[in-house]
Design a protein around this motif. Structure first.
Motif, mmCIF file in Angstrom:
data_model
loop_
_atom_site.group_PDB
_atom_site.id
_atom_site.type_symbol
_atom_site.label_atom_id
_atom_site.label_comp_id
_atom_site.label_asym_id
_atom_site.label_seq_id
_atom_site.Cartn_x
_atom_site.Cartn_y
_atom_site.Cartn_z
ATOM 1 N N PHE A 152 -15.646 11.518 -14.339
ATOM 2 C CA PHE A 152 -14.318 12.007 -14.005
ATOM 3 C C PHE A 152 -14.360 13.443 -13.481
ATOM 4 C CE2 PHE A 152 -12.754 8.618 -16.958
ATOM 5 C CZ PHE A 152 -11.980 7.963 -16.031
ATOM 6 N N ALA A 153 -15.229 14.284 -14.048
ATOM 7 C CA ALA A 153 -15.329 15.658 -13.560
ATOM 8 C C ALA A 153 -15.844 15.692 -12.129
ATOM 9 C CB ALA A 153 -16.233 16.471 -14.484
ATOM 10 N N THR A 154 -16.862 14.897 -11.839
ATOM 11 C CA THR A 154 -17.402 14.840 -10.480
ATOM 12 C C THR A 154 -16.381 14.276 -9.509
ATOM 13 O OG1 THR A 154 -19.587 14.483 -11.443
ATOM 14 C CG2 THR A 154 -19.343 14.041 -9.098
ATOM 15 N N LEU A 155 -15.642 13.269 -9.953
ATOM 16 C CA LEU A 155 -14.626 12.667 -9.096
ATOM 17 C C LEU A 155 -13.525 13.670 -8.773
ATOM 18 C CD1 LEU A 155 -14.212 9.825 -7.910
ATOM 19 C CD2 LEU A 155 -12.686 9.355 -9.821
ATOM 20 N N GLN A 156 -13.104 14.439 -9.778
ATOM 21 C CA GLN A 156 -12.077 15.444 -9.543
ATOM 22 C C GLN A 156 -12.547 16.495 -8.543
ATOM 23 O OE1 GLN A 156 -9.007 15.357 -10.968
ATOM 24 N NE2 GLN A 156 -8.352 17.211 -9.892
ATOM 25 N N SER A 165 -3.139 17.679 -0.025
ATOM 26 C CA SER A 165 -1.969 18.001 -0.826
ATOM 27 C C SER A 165 -2.092 17.395 -2.220
ATOM 28 C CB SER A 165 -0.703 17.474 -0.140
ATOM 29 O OG SER A 165 -0.737 16.059 -0.068
ATOM 30 N N PRO A 166 -1.404 17.968 -3.216
ATOM 31 C CA PRO A 166 -1.469 17.385 -4.572
ATOM 32 C C PRO A 166 -1.008 15.930 -4.612
ATOM 33 C CG PRO A 166 -0.547 19.596 -4.647
ATOM 34 C CD PRO A 166 -0.651 19.236 -3.197
ATOM 35 N N THR A 167 -0.018 15.597 -3.793
ATOM 36 C CA THR A 167 0.452 14.201 -3.784
ATOM 37 C C THR A 167 -0.639 13.265 -3.286
ATOM 38 O OG1 THR A 167 2.696 14.993 -3.341
ATOM 39 C CG2 THR A 167 2.253 12.661 -2.949
ATOM 40 N N ALA A 171 -2.668 10.297 -5.331
ATOM 41 C CA ALA A 171 -2.750 8.915 -4.845
ATOM 42 C C ALA A 171 -4.192 8.418 -4.846
ATOM 43 C CB ALA A 171 -2.153 8.822 -3.446
ATOM 44 N N LEU A 172 -5.119 9.281 -4.502
ATOM 45 C CA LEU A 172 -6.526 8.889 -4.515
ATOM 46 C C LEU A 172 -7.029 8.677 -5.933
ATOM 47 C CD1 LEU A 172 -8.008 11.256 -1.771
ATOM 48 C CD2 LEU A 172 -7.549 8.824 -1.571
ATOM 49 N N LEU A 173 -6.735 9.617 -6.830
ATOM 50 C CA LEU A 173 -7.279 9.573 -8.187
ATOM 51 C C LEU A 173 -6.623 8.508 -9.053
ATOM 52 C CD1 LEU A 173 -7.607 13.401 -8.921
ATOM 53 C CD2 LEU A 173 -9.461 11.789 -8.494
ATOM 54 N N GLU A 174 -5.344 8.270 -8.857
ATOM 55 C CA GLU A 174 -4.603 7.388 -9.758
ATOM 56 C C GLU A 174 -4.375 5.994 -9.197
ATOM 57 O OE1 GLU A 174 -0.992 9.276 -10.845
ATOM 58 O OE2 GLU A 174 -1.973 11.045 -11.732
ATOM 59 N N PRO A 214 4.691 7.830 3.284
ATOM 60 C CA PRO A 214 3.666 8.808 2.948
ATOM 61 C C PRO A 214 3.193 8.597 1.511
ATOM 62 C CG PRO A 214 5.551 9.829 4.016
ATOM 63 C CD PRO A 214 5.941 8.429 3.666
ATOM 64 N N PRO A 215 2.029 9.180 1.120
ATOM 65 C CA PRO A 215 1.282 10.152 1.914
ATOM 66 C C PRO A 215 0.182 9.548 2.786
ATOM 67 C CG PRO A 215 0.451 10.112 -0.306
ATOM 68 C CD PRO A 215 1.575 9.129 -0.279
ATOM 69 N N LEU A 216 -0.395 8.407 2.375
ATOM 70 C CA LEU A 216 -1.585 7.917 3.079
ATOM 71 C C LEU A 216 -1.243 7.315 4.435
ATOM 72 C CD1 LEU A 216 -3.607 6.343 0.133
ATOM 73 C CD2 LEU A 216 -4.212 8.346 1.477
ATOM 74 N N GLN A 217 -0.178 6.545 4.511
ATOM 75 C CA GLN A 217 0.143 5.871 5.763
ATOM 76 C C GLN A 217 0.649 6.834 6.829
ATOM 77 O OE1 GLN A 217 -0.761 2.938 6.415
ATOM 78 N NE2 GLN A 217 -1.466 2.517 4.335
ATOM 79 N N ALA A 218 1.001 8.048 6.435
ATOM 80 C CA ALA A 218 1.423 9.042 7.422
ATOM 81 C C ALA A 218 0.243 9.698 8.119
ATOM 82 C CB ALA A 218 2.297 10.106 6.745
ATOM 83 N N LEU A 219 -0.978 9.463 7.630
ATOM 84 C CA LEU A 219 -2.164 10.077 8.227
ATOM 85 C C LEU A 219 -2.656 9.245 9.414
ATOM 86 C CD1 LEU A 219 -4.132 10.906 4.950
ATOM 87 C CD2 LEU A 219 -2.771 12.484 6.323
#
Length: 334
Positions: A152-156, A165-167, A171-174, A214-219
Motif C-alpha cells: 500500500f505504501a508503494t502504491l500510494q 488531482s486528488p479526485t 479513483a485510481l486507489l479506491e 469526470p475524472p477519468l473519462q474527461a482525459l
C-alpha cells in the motif's frame, strides 16, 4: 501448516474408520452366529451362548468408535477450511467485498486463524514435528503484514508520482486498482464459481469509471491508457506464492524430486535459463527496468533448429478497462 495438519488428521480418520469397521464386523458376526444357532435343527443341547451380551459388547465398542470418527472427520474438515481461509485473507483487498484490507484487520484475522488452529492441534494431539511446524507458522505474521503495508505504501507513492488531482488519485486507489487486482485473482481461479463471483464483485468498481463523467473519462485516450497501465502495474506489485511449483525455489524443488545434490555447473545453467529465458511481466526484468540481452543467440548458431511448433490459437483481445460504457451497447451479450 498443511504439512503439520493434513497427514496427522488423515491418519486419525483412517484409524478411527478401521476401528468402526472392526466393531461393525464383530457385531454382524455375532448376529449371524445367533441366527445360525436359532435356525439349527435340532438345536444343540446345553446352555445357549450369551449372544445378547456379545452383541451388546460390540455395540459398546462401536458407539465411541463412531464418535471418535466423527470428531476426526470434523477436525479434518475444519483444518481444510482454515487453510482456505489463510489463502483468502492474505490479500491486500478483501475477496468478499472488494475493499482494501487495513493491516490491522489482516492481523486480527490471522490471529483468529492461529488461535483456532492451536485449539485444533490441542484436540488432535499431533506429534512433536507437527507441533513445531504449527508453532513456526504464526511467527511469519510480521512478514506477512509488512508485505501488505509495503504494497500500500508503494502504491500510494506510485499514484502520487503521477501528479494528478486528488479526485483522480482517489479513483485510481479506491476503484481502478482494486478492480484490476480482483480481475487478476479471478483469472487464476481454476473453478468457474469463484471466478465468476470475483468478476461480478469488481464490476461495481469499474462501472463508475466507464461512465461519461469526470475524472477519468474527461482525459484524452492516450492518458487513460497510461493511467490504466500504471494501475495494472500497481495491481501486479503484490505477488505471493500460490503453489509449490512457482518461482525459482519451486523449480529447483521439482529438479530435486528426480535427482539430488545438483552440481554447481548444473545449478548455474538452470539459473541462467531461469533468469534470461523467462520473459513474463513479473520476471527478473522488472527489477532492472530493461530487457536482458539475448542468451541464446550463440546457442542457436551452434545447435540445429528444432522443428516448427504447432500454431497457437489466438486469444480474444480484451477491451480496455476504462472504455466508456457506450462502446459496449452494440456488442452481443454472452
Amino acid at each position: 501448516m498443511s504439512k503439520a495438519t493434513a497427514r496427522h488428521l488423515a491418519r486419525q480418520v483412517r484409524q478411527a474408520a478401521a476401528t468402526v469397521a472392526a466393531a461393525q464386523t464383530r457385531g454382524e458376526g455375532e448376529r449371524a452366529a445367533r441366527q445360525a444357532y436359532e435356525d439349527h435343527s435340532p438345536r444343540p443341547g446345553g446352555r445357549p451362548p450369551a449372544f445378547a451380551a456379545r452383541i451388546q459388547a460390540a455395540l459398546t465398542e462401536l458407539v465411541p468408535a463412531e464418535t471418535e470418527l466423527a470428531q476426526a472427520q470434523a477436525r479434518q474438515v475444519e483444518a481444510r477450511e482454515l487453510m482456505r481461509e489463510l489463502g483468502t485473507l492474505y490479500h491486500p483487498y478483501d475477496l468478499e467485498r472488494g475493499q482494501a484490507q487495513p493491516v490491522e484487520r489482516v492481523a486480527q484475522r490471522l490471529s483468529d486463524v492461529w488461535n483456532r488452529l492451536g485449539r485444533l492441534a490441542a484436540a488432535a494431539e499431533p506429534p512433536t514435528r507437527a507441533r513445531e511446524r504449527l508453532a513456526k507458522a504464526p511467527r511469519l505474521t510480521t512478514q506477512l503484514l509488512a508485505t501488505i503495508a509495503f504494497f500500500f505504501a508503494t502504491l500510494q507513492g506510485q499514484v502520487e508520482a503521477l501528479a494528478r488531482s486528488p479526485t483522480l488519485e482517489r479513483a485510481l486507489l479506491e476503484h481502478l486498482i482494486p478492480a484490476l487486482y480482483l480481475e487478476r485473482v479471478a483469472a487464476r481461479r481454476t473453478h468457474a464459481e469463484p471466478r465468476h463471483r470475483l468478476r461480478a464483485l469488481n464490476r461495481p468498481w469499474l462501472e463508475p469509471l466507464r461512465q461519461g463523467t469526470p475524472p477519468l473519462q474527461a482525459l484524452p485516450g492516450g492518458e487513460r491508457e497510461h493511467l490504466e497501465q500504471v494501475a495494472g502495474e500497481g495491481a501486479d506489485r503484490f505477488q505471493r506464492s500460490r503453489s509449490g511449483v512457482e518461482g525459482r525455489n519451486g523449480q529447483l524443488s521439482l529438479h530435486h524430486h528426480g535427482r539430488h545434490r545438483l552440481s554447481d555447473r548444473k545449478l548455474a545453467a538452470l539459473t541462467a535459463v531461469h533468469n534470461f529465458h523467462i520473459h513474463r511481466a513479473d520476471a527478473a526484468e522488472r527489477f532492472f527496468g530493461r530487457a536482458h540481452e539475448s542468451l541464446f543467440v550463440q546457442v542457436l548458431q551452434r545447435v540445429p533448429l528444432p522443428p516448427r511448433p504447432a500454431r497457437l490459437r489466438p486469444r480474444p483481445s480484451k477491451p480496455p478497462y476504462l472504455m466508456p460504457m457506450a462502446a459496449y451497447q452494440g456488442w452481443p451479450k454472452r
